[in-house]
Design an enzyme around this catalytic site. Structure first.
Site, mmCIF file in Angstrom:
data_model
loop_
_atom_site.group_PDB
_atom_site.id
_atom_site.type_symbol
_atom_site.label_atom_id
_atom_site.label_comp_id
_atom_site.label_asym_id
_atom_site.label_seq_id
_atom_site.Cartn_x
_atom_site.Cartn_y
_atom_site.Cartn_z
ATOM 1 N N LYS A 1 -7.575 2.573 -3.240
ATOM 2 C CA LYS A 1 -8.233 2.474 -1.941
ATOM 3 C C LYS A 1 -8.741 3.841 -1.483
ATOM 4 O O LYS A 1 -8.031 4.836 -1.587
ATOM 5 C CB LYS A 1 -7.257 1.913 -0.904
ATOM 6 N N THR B 1 -3.473 4.543 -1.870
ATOM 7 C CA THR B 1 -4.472 5.135 -0.984
ATOM 8 C C THR B 1 -4.721 6.582 -1.388
ATOM 9 O O THR B 1 -3.785 7.379 -1.490
ATOM 10 C CB THR B 1 -4.020 5.047 0.481
ATOM 11 N N TYR C 1 1.269 5.506 0.050
ATOM 12 C CA TYR C 1 0.788 6.864 0.244
ATOM 13 C C TYR C 1 1.538 7.775 -0.717
ATOM 14 O O TYR C 1 2.747 7.621 -0.915
ATOM 15 C CB TYR C 1 1.039 7.335 1.679
ATOM 16 N N HIS D 1 -11.339 4.732 5.259
ATOM 17 C CA HIS D 1 -10.136 4.667 6.105
ATOM 18 C C HIS D 1 -10.500 4.264 7.533
ATOM 19 O O HIS D 1 -9.922 4.754 8.507
ATOM 20 C CB HIS D 1 -9.404 6.016 6.101
ATOM 21 N N GLN E 1 0.848 -1.194 0.000
ATOM 22 C CA GLN E 1 0.000 0.000 0.000
ATOM 23 C C GLN E 1 0.877 1.234 0.000
ATOM 24 O O GLN E 1 1.812 1.353 0.790
ATOM 25 C CB GLN E 1 -0.916 -0.011 1.226
ATOM 26 N N ARG F 1 -7.616 12.921 15.093
ATOM 27 C CA ARG F 1 -8.010 11.819 15.968
ATOM 28 C C ARG F 1 -7.659 12.213 17.397
ATOM 29 O O ARG F 1 -6.492 12.226 17.789
ATOM 30 C CB ARG F 1 -7.298 10.546 15.535
#
Length: 388
Positions: free
Chosen positions: A252, A156, A130, A276, A128, A165
């Site tokens: 994704k 992604t 970024y 996500h 994966q 968060r």
């Protein structure tokens, strides 16, 4: 130890054994966590249609994901910092996936490097990626994935800017970790985790440290990552990455029918319907709620996978019945990893497989590939009624 019969059993052990900051990193979403909660609870709105007096001997959960044979249509999702949930976490999870016969996806932000995982496994895994500003580093990272014989690149699209968060900020989860008195006290109580971490040399982001310019240790990584996620990412950029990767190409973070069509147009082999894990745009629809409209828009033209919210084999079945050809588990396998290492990941896969197989049988199906909307009772307003 009591028998492991559901993913929740692993989660309880995981919570006891893993430092709070890493448990919270896994078990949280952005802002109010509305989307994080909806990802799981929206599966409950779908009910199963029971069928009886059907010969259930010789059932099969075997399928394919982007042409790859899988024991069941479930892959391990890319999860950042997995090697902090358990020492050498990415290697252990990849081994468990290989033995079970499902794909493992390694995150760019992994603790164990591409080379670490390749050296300790035999089956090809997925990588994966970024999109970052340092194109030289990214090009080198792609080449490293090719050299490791990764057979799919998962690009992604939904992390150009980090969603806030709250728990991570309050816990001081950063690079390097900000240690407060309560954090130190918690780490001291997790002696099993601490002993495991002392026994490995893999404790930094090894895909980056030593590979990115001027990033030689964990302290220099912080300033680099703070500037690297590229907000300029657009569909023209995606086309360029399609050209750079000559293997299977998966996008994704698709949560909109128009974006699914754009993914099809640039030549992606598959898309992952994902928000996500509720960690980016809070207030967005759950992945399962948006799946039907994406299937209607592009499902017969491109392979559609689903990520976010899956905690059981029944969730897997519901996603497949709505048209997905593959699914991903992230938190569910991390619970197992943090609870019992490689054995825990294997247990998570076993639980999900058992639930999928049994539920499929009680729905009157012998082959996972035959699942469809006829196996579900779907509310008329599933996904919501929204003004155009």
């Amino acid at each position: 130890m009591p028998a492991i019969t559901e993913i929740e059993d692993l989660k309880r052990i995981y919570k006891r054994r893993t430092p709070k900051m890493f448990y919270d990193y896994c078990e949280s979403g952005s802002w109010t966590e509305q989307t994080f909660r909806d990802n799981s609870s929206d599966f409950d709105l779908l009910r199963l249609r029971q069928k009886v007096a059907v010969d259930m001997e010789g059932r099969s959960t075997k399928s394919k994901m982007i042409g790859r044979d899988v024991a069941m249509p479930v892959a391990l999702a890319p999860v950042g910092s997995t090697g902090m949930q358990h020492a050498d976490g990415e290697i252990l999870a990849a081994r468990a996936a290989e033995k079970f016969g499902v794909p493992f996806t390694l995150s760019t932000m992994s603790v164990c490097s591409i080379e670490d995982v390749a050296e300790n496994t035999e089956a090809p895994f997925w990588f994966q990626l970024y999109v970052m500003r340092d194109t030289k580093f990214i090009d080198n990272l792609i080449q490293r994935a090719k050299d490791a014989a990764c057979d799919a690149l998962v690009l992604t699209l939904d992390l150009q800017i980090l969603g806030q968060r709250h728990k991570d900020i309050k816990n001081g989860l950063s690079v390097p970790i900000k240690l407060a008195p309560h954090t130190i006290l918690d780490l001291m109580t997790k002696w099993r985790w601490g002993l495991q971490m002392l026994q490995t040399h893999r404790r930094s982001f090894r895909n980056i440290v030593g590979h990115a310019s001027d990033v030689d240790d964990i302290s220099s990584l912080h300033s680099w990552t703070a500037q690297q996620f590229d907000p300029r990412l657009n569909w023209e950029t995606v086309k360029e990455y399609r050209k750079k990767w000559d293997g299977k190409f998966i996008l994704k973070g698709i949560l909109d029918a128009d974006d699914a069509i754009k993914a099809l147009e640039i030549g992606a082999d598959a898309i992952i319907v994902s928000n996500h894990g509720g960690r980016q745009l809070d207030g967005a629809l759950s992945s399962i709620a948006v799946l039907p409209q994406i299937m209607d828009a592009a499902g017969d033209k491109i392979e559609v996978h689903l990520d976010s919210g899956i905690r059981s084999g029944q969730d897997v079945l519901k996603a497949l019945a709505l048209g997905a050809t593959g699914t991903y588990i992230g938190r569910a396998f991390v619970y197992g990893l943090g609870a019992m290492g490689e054995k825990g990941v294997s247990e998570a896969l076993r639980v999900i497989h058992t639930e999928l197989d049994t539920t499929m049988a009680l729905c009157g199906e012998k082959d996972v590939k035959n699942l469809g909307r006829h196996n579900l009772l779907i509310p008329e307003d599933f996904g919501g009624r929204w003004q155009s």
